[in-house]
Design a protein around this motif. Sequence first.
Motif, short mmCIF file in Angstrom:
data_model
loop_
_atom_site.label_atom_id
_atom_site.label_comp_id
_atom_site.label_asym_id
_atom_site.label_seq_id
_atom_site.Cartn_x
_atom_site.Cartn_y
_atom_site.Cartn_z
N ASP A 97 0.83 -1.21 0.00
CA ASP A 97 0.00 0.00 0.00
C ASP A 97 0.87 1.26 0.00
N GLU A 98 0.21 2.38 -0.27
CA GLU A 98 0.88 3.68 -0.27
C GLU A 98 0.10 4.66 0.60
N VAL A 99 0.84 5.50 1.31
CA VAL A 99 0.26 6.62 2.04
C VAL A 99 0.67 7.89 1.32
N LEU A 100 -0.31 8.75 1.05
CA LEU A 100 -0.07 10.04 0.41
C LEU A 100 -0.23 11.13 1.46
N THR A 101 0.78 11.99 1.60
CA THR A 101 0.70 13.05 2.60
C THR A 101 1.53 14.25 2.15
N THR A 102 1.44 15.32 2.93
CA THR A 102 2.13 16.55 2.58
C THR A 102 3.62 16.50 2.88
N ASP A 103 4.38 17.20 2.08
CA ASP A 103 5.81 17.34 2.32
C ASP A 103 6.07 18.08 3.63
N ALA A 104 5.06 18.79 4.12
CA ALA A 104 5.18 19.53 5.38
C ALA A 104 4.67 18.75 6.57
N VAL A 105 4.50 17.44 6.42
CA VAL A 105 3.95 16.62 7.50
C VAL A 105 4.81 16.72 8.77
N TYR A 106 4.18 16.61 9.92
CA TYR A 106 4.83 16.62 11.22
C TYR A 106 6.02 15.66 11.21
N GLY A 107 7.17 16.14 11.68
CA GLY A 107 8.42 15.40 11.57
C GLY A 107 8.35 13.96 12.07
N MET A 139 -3.07 12.88 -7.52
CA MET A 139 -1.92 12.05 -7.21
C MET A 139 -2.31 10.69 -6.63
N ILE A 140 -3.57 10.52 -6.27
CA ILE A 140 -4.02 9.24 -5.73
C ILE A 140 -3.91 8.17 -6.80
N GLY A 141 -3.19 7.11 -6.49
CA GLY A 141 -2.98 6.02 -7.45
C GLY A 141 -3.65 4.74 -7.02
N GLU A 142 -3.41 3.69 -7.79
CA GLU A 142 -4.03 2.39 -7.51
C GLU A 142 -3.59 1.82 -6.17
N ARG A 143 -2.37 2.13 -5.73
CA ARG A 143 -1.84 1.59 -4.48
C ARG A 143 -2.11 2.49 -3.28
N THR A 144 -2.66 3.67 -3.52
CA THR A 144 -2.90 4.59 -2.42
C THR A 144 -4.01 4.06 -1.52
#
Length: 387
Positions: A97-107, A139-144
């Motif tokens: 699976d894939e997780v999609l999140t922001t480049d600014a996500v909490y460290g 950007m959501i893909g088949e594995r997201t």
Amino acid sequence: MSEHDSTRLIRAATSRPTEGRRPVSPPVERASTLLNPSVGVMRDESLGPVYGIDGLAPQRALAQLVADLERAERVTLTSSGLSAVTLPILALARAGDEVLTTDAVYGPSRRFLTRFMAERGVTTRLHPAEATAAEIAAMIGERTRIVLIESPASLTFEMIDVPALATAARAKSVVTIMDNTWAAGVAFKPLVHGVDVSVQALTKYVGGHSDLLMGAVATADARLGRLIHQTAEDMGWHVSPDDAWLALRGARSLKTRLDRHAASALQVAEWLADHPKVARVLYPPLPGSVGHDLWARDYTGAAGLMGVVLNGGAEAEAEAILDRLTLFGLGYSWGGFESLATHETGQLGFRQAPPTLEGPLIRLHIGLENADDLIADLEGAFAGVVP
């Protein structure tokens, strides 16, 4: 009758007892073993907790309060804000699976995704911090499997059109998880806006006194909530009754405190925005700031947390400003009664695409002190350092 959050947070404490007398707050029950009058009762899980790890009076009361606040069917308490983020990801994501999140996500969330989950076959894709909901959805893909939302984003406070993104993700059968710590379940309610899972660090505004660590995971879907709760059971995670009692006590005044934090923060932000040594104030409630339009449309309040970009200068000057502050504590976290300041430029280097800023980045949490006093403290710190 529709109730304001300030009432909802208190009404359970003052509801009339069905018999006898009771204290306003539930008693702190400390127990591992729970005794039973018979074997039949011992085996009947419908009668309540069978072991201390299931949570007793304070934990149950706190979970119900958060559920009421978040408009949730089920809430699972966790030992920290970070574990509130990681728990639903552990429950839902599988190898491949894939997780999609922001480049600014909490460290720490980023570290969990790129280290722990990556080692177990779950990949993470990062969207630009300033991406629109439509761009993220594309950007959501088949594995997201999961879209992890932070709005406002950590450190740079970019906003996302959460209702639009939640709708788009649901249409593609992708689960949305939102870190809602900034809004504390009061200023914004993700579940009402279509998000599947709302998480927050109760460490921050719910506790309110910088003396406990805790998180909460809330879902409107009972089935999804049960799946997440089962994962917490399998991991053996537990919240202590004493900490739950402290969080419950802090929650009663949450709305009143958050309103004060927001009012003072806006006053400080307006002063900073006019200061010649400040290039930008990153605070969505401030007109002209990042994400203000989305904040004005969807939010009913705000936190006291903001970013301050200095107008040039070296990192050493930012540190000197912090060292000269007398009312702002120097410490991580936020959401307590006290004002805090941290120097955050270094953390931006972990991003895939670090933002270009006019100068060093300082993060401020505006506490419950008098706003004029905080402004005077900042003025003295600027005057003593910046030429």
